[in-house]
Design an enzyme around this catalytic site. Structure first.
Site, PDB file in Angstrom:
ATOM      1  N   THR A 182     -23.213  51.474  -1.180  1.00  0.00           N
ATOM      2  CA  THR A 182     -22.684  52.542  -0.344  1.00  0.00           C
ATOM      3  C   THR A 182     -21.444  52.041   0.378  1.00  0.00           C
ATOM      4  O   THR A 182     -21.289  50.848   0.634  1.00  0.00           O
ATOM      5  CB  THR A 182     -23.734  53.008   0.689  1.00  0.00           C
ATOM      6  OG1 THR A 182     -24.237  51.874   1.397  1.00  0.00           O
ATOM      7  CG2 THR A 182     -24.883  53.718   0.006  1.00  0.00           C
ATOM      8  N   ASP A 183     -20.549  52.977   0.705  1.00  0.00           N
ATOM      9  CA  ASP A 183     -19.275  52.619   1.321  1.00  0.00           C
ATOM     10  C   ASP A 183     -19.436  52.353   2.811  1.00  0.00           C
ATOM     11  O   ASP A 183     -20.509  52.545   3.394  1.00  0.00           O
ATOM     12  CB  ASP A 183     -18.263  53.735   1.099  1.00  0.00           C
ATOM     13  CG  ASP A 183     -17.985  53.974  -0.377  1.00  0.00           C
ATOM     14  OD1 ASP A 183     -18.008  52.997  -1.139  1.00  0.00           O
ATOM     15  OD2 ASP A 183     -17.776  55.140  -0.764  1.00  0.00           O
ATOM     16  N   LYS A 184     -18.353  51.942   3.426  1.00  0.00           N
ATOM     17  CA  LYS A 184     -18.319  51.698   4.857  1.00  0.00           C
ATOM     18  C   LYS A 184     -18.756  52.945   5.629  1.00  0.00           C
ATOM     19  O   LYS A 184     -18.275  54.050   5.376  1.00  0.00           O
ATOM     20  CB  LYS A 184     -16.901  51.304   5.277  1.00  0.00           C
ATOM     21  CG  LYS A 184     -16.726  51.089   6.764  1.00  0.00           C
ATOM     22  CD  LYS A 184     -15.282  50.773   7.106  1.00  0.00           C
ATOM     23  CE  LYS A 184     -15.085  50.640   8.612  1.00  0.00           C
ATOM     24  NZ  LYS A 184     -13.679  50.369   8.987  1.00  0.00           N
ATOM     25  N   VAL A 186     -21.569  54.549   5.512  1.00  0.00           N
ATOM     26  CA  VAL A 186     -22.578  55.389   4.850  1.00  0.00           C
ATOM     27  C   VAL A 186     -23.965  54.821   5.117  1.00  0.00           C
ATOM     28  O   VAL A 186     -24.184  53.612   5.088  1.00  0.00           O
ATOM     29  CB  VAL A 186     -22.306  55.475   3.339  1.00  0.00           C
ATOM     30  CG1 VAL A 186     -23.392  56.283   2.639  1.00  0.00           C
ATOM     31  CG2 VAL A 186     -20.930  56.086   3.083  1.00  0.00           C
ATOM     32  N   HIS A 320     -16.936  56.838  -4.420  1.00  0.00           N
ATOM     33  CA  HIS A 320     -16.491  57.926  -3.551  1.00  0.00           C
ATOM     34  C   HIS A 320     -16.691  59.309  -4.171  1.00  0.00           C
ATOM     35  O   HIS A 320     -16.111  60.286  -3.710  1.00  0.00           O
ATOM     36  CB  HIS A 320     -15.007  57.766  -3.182  1.00  0.00           C
ATOM     37  CG  HIS A 320     -14.746  56.613  -2.260  1.00  0.00           C
ATOM     38  ND1 HIS A 320     -13.467  56.163  -1.964  1.00  0.00           N
ATOM     39  CD2 HIS A 320     -15.589  55.806  -1.568  1.00  0.00           C
ATOM     40  CE1 HIS A 320     -13.537  55.133  -1.145  1.00  0.00           C
ATOM     41  NE2 HIS A 320     -14.819  54.910  -0.890  1.00  0.00           N
TER      42      HIS A 320
END
Length: 469
Positions: A182-184, A186, A320
């Protein structure tokens, strides 16, 4: 005469002290000469024998010192630790956490003896398990730790695994895998990782460390380490393990996953290159299958505003992808774009280049769950109760913060005695934004084919110059 009599009758020690330093030295020399004269002839052989024994003992001492140094060097290179207390305990600050998560205080002197240079126990019984994780991602630079940014969720998990002495090797030796990254910012309520961990049980086939019974019977579980409880005692407050399950060696948290729930969805099997951040160097297939879509209320309302959520369920997601899909859906929901724009963006033959648009924010995005066939996660009653108390306290804290923020909002409203505070909420004038530009009329990013051609030229140039990419 009376004076000389007591002096002559005094013991030699007293007399010497009265006679002064000169007399004392003279008498000492005479006694020494007399002693040597008396013992030289009868004890010469004994003296030689004693000197021989002393030389022999000195030689043996030197040999033992050399042997001791050699053994110490071998011991310093040995990675096997056989002290039972050090193997079965993990040091947590000023306390020791055992396999059941119970803590006892130890002093600094004892704690230094129990500390390892590393939290990896390579010569200990192990088993392959899947861990289900919950984390709130606001303060993390994503899940994966490869980006050299700290903190990440993964780095905090491995710190806890080392601290509790559950690791039996590095990531490669532990066969570590994760369902996804997961991204920053999230969050996730159902991320899953799998790896070898230390175990209280031994495999039935002692010649094969990978031969494990996958039984979840109560007697087996009671004898095993309570992984949930042990790890949650040392993890940060915004990361929690919610369950574990024994899995076969060929299980992969990434490739065994049947579906992932997130925060948005398109239905069907499509090419989503216009709904992601393209990584043409590593990713060559942009087709993903989305299986279901839901729009539901969160039962949270602030006057005229109500909180809703989208749920996407699919076999895998691109980088994303969800945030790009949500951004386009918001444009459609606000009436800025026609629903037909989704069909146009999914048609990569007609739209080979992605229009430039801003992704949706990362904070509301949640990896809800990961599904695996035949995997049933375990959480002991004690660990479940502790997790419930932890989340309840966190919820009350955020509720209090929300109430304080709401009061601050009311204090900023104009004081009108003819209207209630509640009726004034939502009556402020909205700031007029920039005029919307249709997605299909915006500048575009390079297509996949154009990116690959550029990369190929770069690779060829590096090969000719002998440089690395």
């Amino acid at each position: 005469m009376d004076f000389l009599k007591p002096v002559l009758l005094q013991p030699p020690q007293t007399y010497r002290s009265l006679a002064g330093e000169g007399a004392r030295a003279e008498r000492r020399g005479k006694r020494s000469e007399a002693g040597e004269a008396m013992s030289a002839t009868p004890d010469a052989d004994s003296v030689d024998a004693l000197r021989s024994q002393i030389d022999s003992l000195q030689t043996r001492v030197n040999e033992l010192e050399v042997q001791n140094a050699r053994l110490s060097s071998q011991l310093s290179r040995c990675c096997c630790r056989k002290v039972e207390d050090e193997i079965s305990s993990a040091v947590d600050g000023g306390s020791v956490v055992d396999g059941n998560g119970k803590s006892t205080n130890v002093d600094k002197k004892t704690r230094k003896k129990k500390d390892f240079k590393t939290g990896i126990l390579e010569h200990h019984p192990r088993r392959y398990v899947a861990l289900r994780l919950m984390y709130f991602g606001q303060r993390f630079y994503g899940f994966a730790s490869e980006a050299q940014l700290d903190p990440t969720v993964e780095s905090e998990i491995f710190k806890a695994l080392e601290k509790t002495k559950l690791l039996v090797g590095d990531k490669k030796k532990s066969l570590y895998s994760r369902c996804g990254r997961t991204d920053k910012g999230v969050s996730s309520f159902g991320q899953v990782i799998s790896l070898f961990l230390r175990s209280n049980l031994r495999p039935k086939d002692t010649d094969d460390a990978n031969s494990w019974e996958l039984s979840t019977e109560r007697d087996v579980l009671d004898a095993e380490i309570d992984y949930v409880r042990v790890l949650n005692r040392v993890l940060p407050k915004d990361i929690r393990v919610t369950g574990w399950c024994p899995v076969p060696i060929d299980f992969s948290a990434r490739f065994s996953c049947m579906s992932r729930d997130a925060g948005q969805k398109f239905v069907g099997d499509h090419d989503f290159r216009n709904f992601c951040k393209m990584d043409a160097f590593n990713v060559h297939n942009y087709r993903r299958h989305i299986t279901s879509f839901e729009l539901s209320s969160c039962d949270k309302r602030l006057e005229s505003k109500e909180l809703w959520y989208f749920k996407i369920k699919g076999s895998a997601f691109l980088w994303h992808q969800v945030r790009c899909m949500v951004a386009v859906m918001f444009m459609v929901g606000q009436g800025l774009e026609s629903p037909n724009v989704i069909d146009a963006l999914l048609d990569t033959d007609g739209t080979p280049r992605k229009p430039q648009y801003t992704m949706a924010p990362e904070m509301p995005l949640i990896l809800q769950s990961c599904e695996f066939q035949g995997v049933r996660f375990i959480c002991s009653s004690d660990a479940r109760q502790a997790l419930h108390v932890h989340l309840e306290e966190a919820y009350q804290t955020y509720e209090l913060q929300a109430a304080l923020t709401h009061e601050a909002l009311l204090s900023c409203l104009p004081q009108d005695h003819g209207c209630s505070d509640q009726s004034l909420l939502g009556t402020h004038q909205k700031k007029k934004g920039a005029s919307h530009i249709s997605l299909m009329s915006r500048p575009t990013e390079p297509s996949y084919e154009e990116r690959r051609a550029k990369l190929n030229r770069k690779v060829e140039g590096c090969e000719l110059s002998g440089q690395s990419i």
